[in-house]
Design an enzyme around this catalytic site. Structure first.
Site, PDB file in Angstrom:
ATOM      1  N   LYS A   1      28.141  20.960  32.873  1.00  0.00           N
ATOM      2  CA  LYS A   1      28.057  22.128  32.486  1.00  0.00           C
ATOM      3  C   LYS A   1      29.313  23.017  33.075  1.00  0.00           C
ATOM      4  CE  LYS A   1      25.536  25.491  34.247  1.00  0.00           C
ATOM      5  NZ  LYS A   1      26.289  26.631  34.740  1.00  0.00           N
ATOM      6  N   ASN A   2      29.344  23.006  34.401  1.00  0.00           N
ATOM      7  CA  ASN A   2      30.529  23.546  34.957  1.00  0.00           C
ATOM      8  C   ASN A   2      31.830  23.165  34.796  1.00  0.00           C
ATOM      9  OD1 ASN A   2      28.330  25.107  36.306  1.00  0.00           O
ATOM     10  ND2 ASN A   2      28.611  24.310  38.341  1.00  0.00           N
TER      11      ASN A   2
ATOM     12  N   ARG B   1      28.785  34.710  34.079  1.00  0.00           N
ATOM     13  CA  ARG B   1      30.093  34.812  35.006  1.00  0.00           C
ATOM     14  C   ARG B   1      31.288  34.019  34.471  1.00  0.00           C
ATOM     15  NH1 ARG B   1      30.663  36.561  40.464  1.00  0.00           N
ATOM     16  NH2 ARG B   1      32.315  35.159  41.107  1.00  0.00           N
TER      17      ARG B   1
ATOM     18  N   CYS C   1      24.502  39.231  40.487  1.00  0.00           N
ATOM     19  CA  CYS C   1      23.733  38.304  39.751  1.00  0.00           C
ATOM     20  C   CYS C   1      22.610  37.737  40.667  1.00  0.00           C
ATOM     21  CB  CYS C   1      24.382  36.857  39.334  1.00  0.00           C
ATOM     22  SG  CYS C   1      24.734  35.638  40.552  1.00  0.00           S
TER      23      CYS C   1
ATOM     24  N   ARG D   1      28.413  37.995  44.717  1.00  0.00           N
ATOM     25  CA  ARG D   1      29.413  36.993  44.023  1.00  0.00           C
ATOM     26  C   ARG D   1      30.542  37.800  43.483  1.00  0.00           C
ATOM     27  NH1 ARG D   1      26.299  32.551  40.250  1.00  0.00           N
ATOM     28  NH2 ARG D   1      28.211  31.129  40.609  1.00  0.00           N
ATOM     29  N   PRO D   2      31.301  38.370  44.567  1.00  0.00           N
ATOM     30  CA  PRO D   2      32.397  39.308  44.006  1.00  0.00           C
ATOM     31  C   PRO D   2      33.482  38.232  43.234  1.00  0.00           C
ATOM     32  CG  PRO D   2      32.555  38.807  46.258  1.00  0.00           C
ATOM     33  CD  PRO D   2      31.240  38.344  45.768  1.00  0.00           C
ATOM     34  N   VAL D   3      34.520  38.860  42.644  1.00  0.00           N
ATOM     35  CA  VAL D   3      35.677  38.410  41.944  1.00  0.00           C
ATOM     36  C   VAL D   3      36.927  38.455  42.429  1.00  0.00           C
ATOM     37  CG1 VAL D   3      34.792  37.909  39.847  1.00  0.00           C
ATOM     38  CG2 VAL D   3      35.631  39.904  40.169  1.00  0.00           C
ATOM     39  N   ASP D   4      36.983  39.115  43.868  1.00  0.00           N
ATOM     40  CA  ASP D   4      38.236  39.495  44.615  1.00  0.00           C
ATOM     41  C   ASP D   4      39.309  38.487  44.891  1.00  0.00           C
ATOM     42  OD1 ASP D   4      36.236  38.637  46.235  1.00  0.00           O
ATOM     43  OD2 ASP D   4      37.176  38.991  48.155  1.00  0.00           O
ATOM     44  N   LEU D   5      38.833  37.265  45.100  1.00  0.00           N
ATOM     45  CA  LEU D   5      39.916  36.070  45.281  1.00  0.00           C
ATOM     46  C   LEU D   5      40.467  35.722  43.804  1.00  0.00           C
ATOM     47  CD1 LEU D   5      37.503  34.018  47.407  1.00  0.00           C
ATOM     48  CD2 LEU D   5      39.346  35.281  48.100  1.00  0.00           C
TER      49      LEU D   5
ATOM     50  N   ASP E   1      24.224  23.886  44.543  1.00  0.00           N
ATOM     51  CA  ASP E   1      23.422  23.645  43.269  1.00  0.00           C
ATOM     52  C   ASP E   1      22.278  22.531  43.246  1.00  0.00           C
ATOM     53  OD1 ASP E   1      24.842  25.721  42.255  1.00  0.00           O
ATOM     54  OD2 ASP E   1      26.197  24.304  40.942  1.00  0.00           O
TER      55      ASP E   1
ATOM     56  N   ARG F   1      19.701  27.154  30.199  1.00  0.00           N
ATOM     57  CA  ARG F   1      21.351  27.433  30.260  1.00  0.00           C
ATOM     58  C   ARG F   1      21.935  26.037  30.857  1.00  0.00           C
ATOM     59  NH1 ARG F   1      22.537  32.071  34.400  1.00  0.00           N
ATOM     60  NH2 ARG F   1      24.404  31.147  33.989  1.00  0.00           N
TER      61      ARG F   1
HETATM   62  C1  UD1 Z   1      30.702  27.618  40.974  1.00  0.00           C
HETATM   63  C2  UD1 Z   1      29.637  26.941  39.987  1.00  0.00           C
HETATM   64  C3  UD1 Z   1      28.326  27.050  40.610  1.00  0.00           C
HETATM   65  C4  UD1 Z   1      28.212  26.615  42.158  1.00  0.00           C
HETATM   66  C5  UD1 Z   1      29.467  27.419  42.850  1.00  0.00           C
HETATM   67  C6  UD1 Z   1      29.630  26.673  44.155  1.00  0.00           C
HETATM   68  C7  UD1 Z   1      30.358  27.153  38.054  1.00  0.00           C
HETATM   69  C8  UD1 Z   1      30.188  28.001  36.705  1.00  0.00           C
HETATM   70  N1  UD1 Z   1      29.671  27.598  38.686  1.00  0.00           N
HETATM   71  O1  UD1 Z   1      30.369  28.963  40.892  1.00  0.00           O
HETATM   72  O2  UD1 Z   1      27.154  26.606  39.943  1.00  0.00           O
HETATM   73  O3  UD1 Z   1      27.086  26.975  42.499  1.00  0.00           O
HETATM   74  O4  UD1 Z   1      30.566  27.103  42.406  1.00  0.00           O
HETATM   75  O5  UD1 Z   1      29.397  25.353  44.136  1.00  0.00           O
HETATM   76  O6  UD1 Z   1      31.269  26.326  37.940  1.00  0.00           O
HETATM   77  N2  UD1 Z   1      33.346  34.330  46.437  1.00  0.00           N
HETATM   78  C9  UD1 Z   1      34.014  35.407  47.060  1.00  0.00           C
HETATM   79  N3  UD1 Z   1      35.137  36.257  46.078  1.00  0.00           N
HETATM   80  C10 UD1 Z   1      35.518  35.573  44.997  1.00  0.00           C
HETATM   81  C11 UD1 Z   1      34.823  34.338  44.414  1.00  0.00           C
HETATM   82  C12 UD1 Z   1      33.750  33.895  45.387  1.00  0.00           C
HETATM   83  O7  UD1 Z   1      33.828  36.088  47.820  1.00  0.00           O
HETATM   84  O8  UD1 Z   1      36.255  36.061  44.370  1.00  0.00           O
HETATM   85  C13 UD1 Z   1      32.284  33.747  47.088  1.00  0.00           C
HETATM   86  C14 UD1 Z   1      31.011  33.946  46.466  1.00  0.00           C
HETATM   87  O9  UD1 Z   1      30.547  35.066  46.650  1.00  0.00           O
HETATM   88  C15 UD1 Z   1      30.366  32.704  47.093  1.00  0.00           C
HETATM   89  C16 UD1 Z   1      31.489  31.660  47.642  1.00  0.00           C
HETATM   90  O10 UD1 Z   1      32.659  32.499  47.534  1.00  0.00           O
HETATM   91  O11 UD1 Z   1      29.660  33.179  48.328  1.00  0.00           O
HETATM   92  C17 UD1 Z   1      31.673  30.485  46.825  1.00  0.00           C
HETATM   93  O12 UD1 Z   1      31.756  30.856  45.150  1.00  0.00           O
HETATM   94  P1  UD1 Z   1      32.274  30.122  43.996  1.00  0.00           P
HETATM   95  O13 UD1 Z   1      32.887  28.795  44.664  1.00  0.00           O
HETATM   96  O14 UD1 Z   1      33.486  31.045  43.722  1.00  0.00           O
HETATM   97  O15 UD1 Z   1      31.363  29.946  42.884  1.00  0.00           O
HETATM   98  P2  UD1 Z   1      31.363  30.132  41.518  1.00  0.00           P
HETATM   99  O16 UD1 Z   1      32.747  29.524  40.999  1.00  0.00           O
HETATM  100  O17 UD1 Z   1      31.185  31.338  41.053  1.00  0.00           O
END
Ligand code: UD1
Length: 426
Positions: free
Chosen positions: A22-23, A94, A118, A123-127, A310, A402
């Site tokens: 899926k991912n 997301r 969520c 789970r921010p998107v700042d990065l 996961d 899902r």
């Molecule tokens: C992906 C997977 C999810 C898995 C996760 C970690 C998909 C669709 N989902 O989620 O199943 O649990 O990887 O292996 O592929 N973070 C920030 N800022 C950002 C982005 C992330 O602070 O801009 C933080 C998140 O809050 C979290 C950490 O970084 O604490 C890791 O998150 P991330 O690896 O980005 O997870 P996803 O890509 O959302």
């Protein structure tokens, strides 16, 4: 609303085919936005999430041909008719946010809703945004939407991520394939799905090297071409079935399993006293436990190649039946222990202290009605139910749909007593 009725206590025997990941599939689908030529993805998992993303892509103007039940999805983004991803669609899933970079790279602008919070943490998107900004995108956040523009195109950049993020690494990779010049990503995530995305992008004519290591280099191209690409097998689904077999006992072989991607889980299962035989060449993983007791195992979730977050909930279900005390630390997401109180309803002895759960093994779990809260949490309840005495009813299984394809059918083929019913919650 569907629910699963599980009568536990039957060991599992047989073979289970592993579906496409899926991912990985979600990001490969997004990659179709980078080219005006057809992209054909094979080994696609038929899931609520992948079908949902297909709908979003259709809203953007992508022609999608994906017959019901088929594992081949045809995507054609010859012409985009919109560069707006609405809140309703991004909020539900997301991974939809990852259309932002490719849309800007292809069209010069895009408006994509912020995903919002969520169930498993902020789970921010700042990065993601920092990476796009470094590539020259002009970003504004207005009324919950990110408005991005790069009228003269994106340009290569040197990005050093402060935190390892799967989504941000993938997002930057996707966008960088059409940027002018070279992009270097440091402290990149190393998950197998990142390698899968890099391979797919390279088959479309991109030049991505270093995927699977912390430094990824992408040489931007003028345009990308179409491709036919198989989605990698789902390591999380495979790992989940491995733990189901370990918890219920029996002898199960997983066909099409990504053995190399499951190293951390395999060693923890062996530590717990489970017999695991992986054959990388044949892509099979055999899991056996015939009457022997499970041993307590402690672990901490980590980015790949560490133990995946996961699979944390499923492992907790397993060690709730082990001899001794296991300490499970969650380091990736805050608030990812929602399964603990539900497992306790089945008789597990779990105490959560912040980011740590102390699991004191019990001799027997007992069936009860429980509630699915998120995708991985819900499948941990299925695992516990398979091992418990009596009937467990898992309510609200839309979470399961899902991410797991034909779950009850695959487990049922190995002798599990598991049926789906519709109607009022129990
Ligand atoms: C992906 C997977 C999810 C898995 C996760 C970690 C998909 C669709 N989902 O989620 O199943 O649990 O990887 O292996 O592929 N973070 C920030 N800022 C950002 C982005 C992330 O602070 O801009 C933080 C998140 O809050 C979290 C950490 O970084 O604490 C890791 O998150 P991330 O690896 O980005 O997870 P996803 O890509 O959302």
């Amino acid at each position: 609303m569907d629910r699963l009725h599980i009568t536990g206590g039957t060991p599992l025997h047989g073979r289970i085919p592993v579906s496409g990941a899926k991912n990985s599939a979600l990001k490969l689908m997004v990659a179709c936005l980078l080219t005006d030529q057809p992209v054909e993805l094979t080994n696609m998992p038929n899931l609520a999430d992948t079908r949902f993303l297909a709908q979003l892509l259709e809203t953007l103007g992508v022609e999608v041909y994906w017959p019901k039940g088929s594992s081949t999805c045809h995507l054609n983004a010859a012409e985009l008719k919109s560069t707006i991803a609405p809140y309703e669609q991004v909020r539900k899933m997301r991974a939809s946010f990852n259309v932002l970079g490719p849309l800007v790279a292809r069209s010069g602008h895009a408006t994509v809703s912020l995903p919002g919070g969520c169930a498993i943490g902020a789970r921010p998107v700042d990065l993601h945004l920092q990476a796009l900004e470094a590539m020259g995108a002009d970003l504004r956040v207005e009324q919950g939407y990110v408005k991005a523009a790069a009228i003269h195109g994106l340009k290569g950049a040197h990005i050093n991520f402060s935190t390892v993020s799967v989504g941000a690494t993938e997002h930057a990779m996707l966008a960088a394939t059409l940027a002018k010049g070279e992009t270097i990503l440091e402290n990149a995530a190393r998950e197998p799905e990142i390698e899968d995305l890099a391979q797919c992008l390279n088959s479309m004519g991109a030049q991505v090297t270093g995927a699977g290591t912390p430094v990824i280099r992408i040489k931007g191209a003028e345009a990308l071409k179409g491709t036919v690409y198989p989605v990698m097998p789902d390591r999380i689904e495979a790992g989940t079935f491995a733990m189901a077999a370990a918890a219920a006992g029996g002898d199960v072989t997983l066909d099409g399993a990504p053995v190399a991607a499951l190293g951390a889980l395999i060693s923890k299962l062996r530590e717990a006293g489970v017999t695991v035989d992986g054959d990388e060449a044949a892509s099979t993983l055999r899991i056996r436990r015939n009457g022997s007791a499970l041993k307590a195992v402690s672990l901490s979730t980590q980015p790949h190649p560490g133990f995946p977050t996961d699979l944390q909930a499923q492992f907790m279900a397993l060690v709730s039946l082990a001899e001794g005390t296991s300490i499970i630390r969650e380091t990736i997401f805050e608030n990812r222990f929602m399964h603990a109180p539900e497992l306790s309803r089945l008789g597990a002895d779990i105490t959560v202290r912040g980011q740590e759960a102390v699991v004191k093994g019990v001799k027997q779990l007992t069936g009860a009605p429980v509630m699915a809260t998120d995708l991985r949490a819900s499948v941990s309840l299925v695992i516990a139910g398979l091992a418990a005495e009596g009937e467990t009813v898992v309510n609200r299984i839309y979470h399961l749909d899902r991410g797991f394809e034909r779950l009850e059918e695959k487990l049922g083929a190995c002798g599990a007593k598991i049926v789906r019913r519709s109607g009022e919650e129990e």
